[in-house]
Structures are given as C-alpha cells and as structure tokens.
Design an enzyme around this catalytic site. Structure first.
Site, PDB file in Angstrom:
ATOM      1  N   THR A   1       0.797  -1.232   0.000  1.00 36.43           N
ATOM      2  CA  THR A   1       0.000   0.000   0.000  1.00 36.43           C
ATOM      3  C   THR A   1       0.826   1.277   0.000  1.00 36.43           C
ATOM      4  O   THR A   1       0.254   2.377   0.006  1.00 36.43           O
ATOM      5  CB  THR A   1      -0.931   0.027   1.233  1.00 36.43           C
ATOM      6  OG1 THR A   1      -0.150  -0.196   2.420  1.00 36.43           O
ATOM      7  CG2 THR A   1      -2.004  -1.038   1.116  1.00 36.43           C
ATOM      8  N   TYR A   2       2.148   1.187  -0.030  1.00 33.88           N
ATOM      9  CA  TYR A   2       2.944   2.408  -0.094  1.00 33.88           C
ATOM     10  C   TYR A   2       2.678   3.113  -1.420  1.00 33.88           C
ATOM     11  O   TYR A   2       2.940   2.568  -2.491  1.00 33.88           O
ATOM     12  CB  TYR A   2       4.437   2.105   0.026  1.00 33.88           C
ATOM     13  CG  TYR A   2       4.908   1.718   1.409  1.00 33.88           C
ATOM     14  CD1 TYR A   2       4.076   1.827   2.527  1.00 33.88           C
ATOM     15  CD2 TYR A   2       6.202   1.243   1.622  1.00 33.88           C
ATOM     16  CE1 TYR A   2       4.509   1.473   3.791  1.00 33.88           C
ATOM     17  CE2 TYR A   2       6.647   0.886   2.889  1.00 33.88           C
ATOM     18  CZ  TYR A   2       5.797   1.004   3.970  1.00 33.88           C
ATOM     19  OH  TYR A   2       6.235   0.658   5.217  1.00 33.88           O
ATOM     20  N   SER A   3       2.147   4.312  -1.310  1.00 29.07           N
ATOM     21  CA  SER A   3       1.814   5.117  -2.498  1.00 29.07           C
ATOM     22  C   SER A   3       1.017   4.310  -3.519  1.00 29.07           C
ATOM     23  O   SER A   3       1.297   4.297  -4.720  1.00 29.07           O
ATOM     24  CB  SER A   3       3.088   5.685  -3.138  1.00 29.07           C
ATOM     25  OG  SER A   3       3.719   6.583  -2.261  1.00 29.07           O
TER      26      SER A   3
ATOM     27  N   GLY B   1       0.837   1.230  -4.232  1.00 30.92           N
ATOM     28  CA  GLY B   1       1.544   0.203  -4.996  1.00 30.92           C
ATOM     29  C   GLY B   1       2.660   0.722  -5.870  1.00 30.92           C
ATOM     30  O   GLY B   1       3.463  -0.060  -6.390  1.00 30.92           O
TER      31      GLY B   1
ATOM     32  N   LYS C   1       4.817  -6.139   2.286  1.00 29.98           N
ATOM     33  CA  LYS C   1       3.879  -6.349   3.385  1.00 29.98           C
ATOM     34  C   LYS C   1       2.431  -6.523   2.916  1.00 29.98           C
ATOM     35  O   LYS C   1       2.082  -6.184   1.787  1.00 29.98           O
ATOM     36  CB  LYS C   1       3.943  -5.174   4.361  1.00 29.98           C
ATOM     37  CG  LYS C   1       5.345  -4.827   4.835  1.00 29.98           C
ATOM     38  CD  LYS C   1       5.308  -3.710   5.857  1.00 29.98           C
ATOM     39  CE  LYS C   1       6.687  -3.133   6.093  1.00 29.98           C
ATOM     40  NZ  LYS C   1       7.143  -2.286   4.962  1.00 29.98           N
TER      41      LYS C   1
END
Length: 320
Positions: A60-62, A64, A88
């Site tokens: 979910t960082y930015s 994907g 993660k």
C-alpha cells in the site's frame, strides 16, 4: 557493510535495511514528499553500492507505486538473487484473510516484477481473521515458493506470541523478523514484544529508528516538505516533544563526545540493544552515508545508560 542472519532462517541481510515508503507517486495521496522513479532508483543504487542488500516496501505504499519503482530499480541494477526483498500485507481489503493474502501477494509480485519475495511481512495484527487462517495461508505461500520467510510488524507481545504458538502447534512457518516501532524516543516494546522476540530468536528490524529525523538534529522540525506535511510523524512524536527533547539533547552530547553525528549515535544505540537491521528511509544519498557510519561507533554501558535515563512511558503508537 556487515551482515546478519534473520532469525532462524538462512537469509543473510545487511545491518541496515532501505525503507521504501519514501518512493512512489505523490498523486497517490499517501505522502506529498515521495520520490519519482528516477530519484528512487538513485537512492536504491547508492544503497546497493554501500552493500545494503535488504530492501523493504509494502503493497500500500503510495498505492503500490513504491513496489513498482523498487522492482524497476532492482531489475536495472542488481541480480534478483543478490538482494533481499521484503514487502507487506494488511492495509488492504480483507486484511489477513486467506483470500486477501492470496490476492495481495500476486499483486505485489506483479508490481515488483519478480516471482518471489524473500520476506513477506504482516503489517499489523488482524482482529477480524482467526490466527489459524492467517498462519495457514502464509505457510502455503512459503510452500509454494512465492515467499522465502515470514515477518511481522507492530503489534502487542501477546498477539505475536499467539501467532508463533499457532505456527508451532501446526507445523507451519513461524516468523523470523519483527518490524516494530522502536527508537530512543519510543521504547514501549521493551516491556513485552521485544522479550517475546528474543524468546523465539526473532530478529528486530525496527522502523522509524531516528524518530522521523527527530533524533538526527537539535531542531524538532525543519523546513523540508516532509517535515511540513508528514502528519504521521506529528501524530507519533509531537505530543511528547517537551520531555523527549531532553533525550535529543543527550544524543547530541554523546555525538559531540565522539565527534560523530547524532544519527550515528541513535543507530549505534539500536545495535547495542540487539537490533539486527534498522530500517532507514532516505530521500538523499548522504543520509545513507551518514547512517552507515554508525557501524564504526561502539557505545559504552555508561553512554547507553545516559541516553536512556530520562525516558518516560509513552502511549502506544504502532500496535492497533
């Protein structure tokens, strides 16, 4: 660069892990200060040149795009088997349900451009899914070859203990690493979670080892875009600024004593506490150079006691 095994696994990682929350498309609205593909690759390449082989991102960082940037940079700069790649799962639909885990690993592998990840980390504890369902699904990923080893992130000690116990009772894959919130300004995990990790020989790979930069300078905030817009860091640290600044000042005193940087003192403390590989999120290559210098610094018992003396209990930040 020095290297260390992750828990009971055969995975050898550098004593620093490159955190990739700083990489990704700002249009995703996660953070305003993330780096574009070219800037991200510059940081990743420099980390590799320093001998850092451990890279950590998340689904979910930015939205994907962090995974996409990381995968692209790895493919252009290093053989896949020479890097330890972690991502993660949790902050997604279904959290840690069997369906969610199976769906999210496929998305991460696609964005990273690889057919396996070395370390698959559960981002938080899932209250809505039975532990048995989660651990069975994660074990299946290891058996299938899509994942080499499992890690966990911020949670309560009893939760982590129960997950490890379920894995042991069923002959499933246990966790080998814990990515918890840990630094000189936040030491609540010393009460239960860290002792549980030591009991299971689980390696500590803390996030925010510099307290979002607050342990690297005497100024609590700066004029950088991140300092101005990082609401997550504000929520973590600003409510205790008055008492924590006294610790920051002591970090500076020790830095002056050894003619090193505050960053190096804060990270040397981590190593003295048994941390395997703190996660360094860098937006400039010089930050990585500074961090790596901590490997040359050994703090005395008196130094450690002086740094820790003023700490007062904090509210829990990290575990949900």
């Amino acid at each position: 660069m020095d290297y260390i095994k992750l828990g009971n696994s055969d995975i050898e990682v550098s004593r620093f892990c490159l955190g990739c929350m700083s990489f990704g498309d700002p249009a995703s609205k996660m953070h305003d200060w993330t780096l574009n593909p070219e800037q991200s690759e510059t940081i990743i390449k420099h980390a590799l040149d320093l001998g850092i082989n451990f890279i950590d991102t998340a689904n979910t960082y930015s939205s994907g795009t962090s995974e996409e940037y990381v995968g692209r940079a790895i493919k252009r700069n290093i053989a896949r088997d020479k890097v330890i790649l972690a991502t993660k799962v949790y902050f997604n639909e279904g959290h840690l349900s069997k369906t969610a885990i199976e769906r999210e690993i496929e998305g991460s592998l696609r964005r990273l451009g690889t057919d396996y990840v070395d370390l698959y980390i559960i981002h938080r504890f899932d209250y809505s899914t039975p532990i048995e369902e989660t651990m069975a699904a994660l074990h299946h990923l290891v058996q299938s070859g899509k994942v080499r080893a499992l890690g966990a992130s911020a949670m309560y000690g009893y939760q982590f203990y129960n997950m490890q116990l379920v894995a042991k009772q069923n002959g499933w894959t246990p966790f080998v690493s814990m990515q918890n919130h840990y630094n000189l300004l936040y030491r609540e995990d010393e009460r239960e979670l860290i002792p549980v990790c030591k009991q299971f020989n689980v390696s500590l790979t803390p996030y925010s080892p510099l307290a979002a930069g607050r342990l690297s300078r005497l100024e609590w905030q700066t004029n950088t875009l991140r300092s101005k817009t990082d609401k997550t860091a504000v929520a973590k640290y600003d409510s205790t600024q008055q008492i924590d600044m006294n610790i920051v000042k002591r970090v500076n005193e020790i830095a002056q004593k050894y003619a090193v940087t505050m960053t190096q003192v804060a990270l040397a403390w981590q190593f003295a506490k048994g941390v395997a590989s703190p996660i360094i999120g860098a937006t400039k290559t010089l930050y990585l150079d500074d961090a790596v210098g901590a490997l040359k610094l050994s703090l005395t018992k008196d130094d450690i006691a002086y740094l820790e003396e003023l700490y007062l209990p904090h509210r829990i930040v990290g575990a949900l």
